[in-house]
Design an enzyme around this catalytic site. Structure first.
Site, PDB file in Angstrom:
ATOM      1  N   ILE A   1       0.861  -1.194   0.000  1.00 59.67           N
ATOM      2  CA  ILE A   1       0.000   0.000   0.000  1.00 59.67           C
ATOM      3  C   ILE A   1       0.895   1.241   0.000  1.00 59.67           C
ATOM      4  O   ILE A   1       1.867   1.296   0.766  1.00 59.67           O
ATOM      5  CB  ILE A   1      -0.904   0.018   1.254  1.00 59.67           C
TER       6      ILE A   1
ATOM      7  N   TYR B   1      -5.822  18.671 -10.248  1.00 56.77           N
ATOM      8  CA  TYR B   1      -6.051  17.438  -9.477  1.00 56.77           C
ATOM      9  C   TYR B   1      -7.024  16.527 -10.224  1.00 56.77           C
ATOM     10  O   TYR B   1      -6.773  15.326 -10.384  1.00 56.77           O
ATOM     11  CB  TYR B   1      -6.585  17.813  -8.088  1.00 56.77           C
TER      12      TYR B   1
ATOM     13  N   GLY C   1      -4.500   9.092   7.112  1.00 58.63           N
ATOM     14  CA  GLY C   1      -5.720   9.030   6.324  1.00 58.63           C
ATOM     15  C   GLY C   1      -6.132   7.643   5.838  1.00 58.63           C
ATOM     16  O   GLY C   1      -6.059   6.648   6.563  1.00 58.63           O
ATOM     17  N   ILE C   2      -6.553   7.602   4.580  1.00 54.32           N
ATOM     18  CA  ILE C   2      -7.122   6.374   4.011  1.00 54.32           C
ATOM     19  C   ILE C   2      -6.063   5.278   3.944  1.00 54.32           C
ATOM     20  O   ILE C   2      -6.330   4.115   4.268  1.00 54.32           O
ATOM     21  CB  ILE C   2      -7.709   6.667   2.602  1.00 54.32           C
ATOM     22  N   GLY C   3      -4.839   5.630   3.547  1.00 51.69           N
ATOM     23  CA  GLY C   3      -3.768   4.632   3.427  1.00 51.69           C
ATOM     24  C   GLY C   3      -3.476   3.967   4.754  1.00 51.69           C
ATOM     25  O   GLY C   3      -3.308   2.743   4.828  1.00 51.69           O
TER      26      GLY C   3
ATOM     27  N   GLY D   1       1.483   5.450   0.560  1.00 50.59           N
ATOM     28  CA  GLY D   1       0.941   6.620   1.273  1.00 50.59           C
ATOM     29  C   GLY D   1       0.225   6.262   2.552  1.00 50.59           C
ATOM     30  O   GLY D   1      -0.929   6.653   2.767  1.00 50.59           O
TER      31      GLY D   1
ATOM     32  N   SER E   1       1.111   7.068   5.734  1.00 49.90           N
ATOM     33  CA  SER E   1       1.439   7.866   6.929  1.00 49.90           C
ATOM     34  C   SER E   1       0.190   8.388   7.616  1.00 49.90           C
ATOM     35  O   SER E   1       0.222   8.715   8.805  1.00 49.90           O
ATOM     36  CB  SER E   1       2.344   9.047   6.563  1.00 49.90           C
TER      37      SER E   1
END
Ligand code: NAP
Length: 281
Positions: free
Chosen positions: A10, A153, A16-18, A12, A14
């Site tokens: 996985i 984005y 949130g969602i990850g 990212g 650090s």
């Protein structure tokens, strides 16, 4: 659990969602390789793992640095001999508009949100072919509906969706399933990390009224409790990891499903324009 547990990498993780996906995957019995671009930012992840009583294999991976991507994927294969799934989660928002963004700003947004996904997916695919694995990418409802002041984005997320939608049938011929997971608003560090300065030049320029409308609406959406929790969004990713045959396009909430549905039935673009015009005036 089998003798050689299924392994997921996985990006990212650090926050949130990850982070939430890493914990949920480990709880579900996956050998979880949780990667971060900066290992000094792993405290929240380690704390969450300790609280959940799960083990993570935490490794460095910056999606914009091909060498670090290759090293991480090669390391997983060297240590475990298999890779069953990848969750491309790392991403970063960007607020701006055509007149105030430089092309370099837009390229930077593409580097993380589009080319970063490509680096990881390209390194992983040969190994996913061996396991009949899964390639899952967290995009956004902004990968389907273009949103004011999110041109760069949304362009990057549209690019990812177009790429993955095209790749999916090709990868499927070799047994690899490809999915995109589309969150709406999720209460994470995402908005704070956009690093936008409301008082900077855009706010004083010709777009100031439209921008203030947009900011007010967005703040309200994040403060009124309608933003989803990271754990809620992670459930949708877990669905893609564990389902027998995951759908290509998966929304993380009812709100996201309805919103994306507006676009998918909007053959002349008028429904989406009617909706988003109200966000800026
Ligand atoms: P977040 O808390 O800001 O997490 C983003 C993660 O991506 C962080 O771990 C960040 O690491 C990492 N990252 C950024 N650049 C990276 C790079 N070059 N290499 C590796 N990792 C990198 O935000 P989030 O909401 O959980 O975002 C996760 C995904 O969901 C993103 O793809 C985002 O576009 C998508 N999404 C979020 C929302 C929302 O409302 N929150 C809505 C739709 C889609 P650092 O800590 O080092 O910065």
């Amino acid at each position: 659990m089998s003798a050689t547990p299924r392994t997921v990498l996985i990006t990212g993780t650090s926050s949130g969602i990850g982070l939430a996906v890493a914990i949920a995957a480990a709880q579900a019995g996956w050998r979880t390789v949780a990667t971060l671009r900066d290992l000094t930012r792993a405290d929240a992840l380690r704390k969450a793992a300790a609280e959940a009583g799960v083990e993570l294999d935490i490794r460095q991976l910056d999606v914009t640095d091909e060498a670090s991507v290759t090293a991480a994927v090669d390391g997983v294969i060297a240590d475990y001999g298999r890779l069953d799934a990848v969750v491309n989660n790392a991403g970063a928002g960007h607020l701006g508009t055509l007149e105030n963004d430089t092309v370099a700003d837009v390229r930077k947004v593409m580097e993380v949100n589009f080319f970063g996904v490509l680096h990881v997916s390209k390194a992983a695919l040969p190994h996913l072919r061996t396991t009949g694995g899964r390639l899952i990418t967290v995009t956004s409802v902004g990968g389907v509906i273009g949103q004011p002041f999110n041109e760069a984005y949304c362009a990057a997320k549209f690019a990812v969706e177009g790429y993955m939608e095209s790749l999916a049938p090709v990868a499927q011929t070799l047994g690899v399933s490809v999915s995109v997971v589309e969150p709406g608003a999720v209460a994470t560090e995402f908005v704070n990390n956009v690093g936008f300065d409301l008082e900077a030049d855009i706010a004083a320029g010709p777009y100031s009224d439209a921008l203030r409308h947009y900011i007010d609406r967005t703040v309200e959406q994040f403060l009124d409790g309608s933003a989803q929790t990271p754990a809620g969004a992670a459930e949708a990713v877990m669905g893609a990891l564990d389902a027998d045959r995951p759908a290509f396009r998966i929304q993380t909430s009812e709100w996201a499903r309805t919103f994306v549905g507006t676009k998918l039935a909007d053959v002349d673009g008028s429904a989406v324009q009617g909706l988003t015009a109200a966000w800026v005036g």
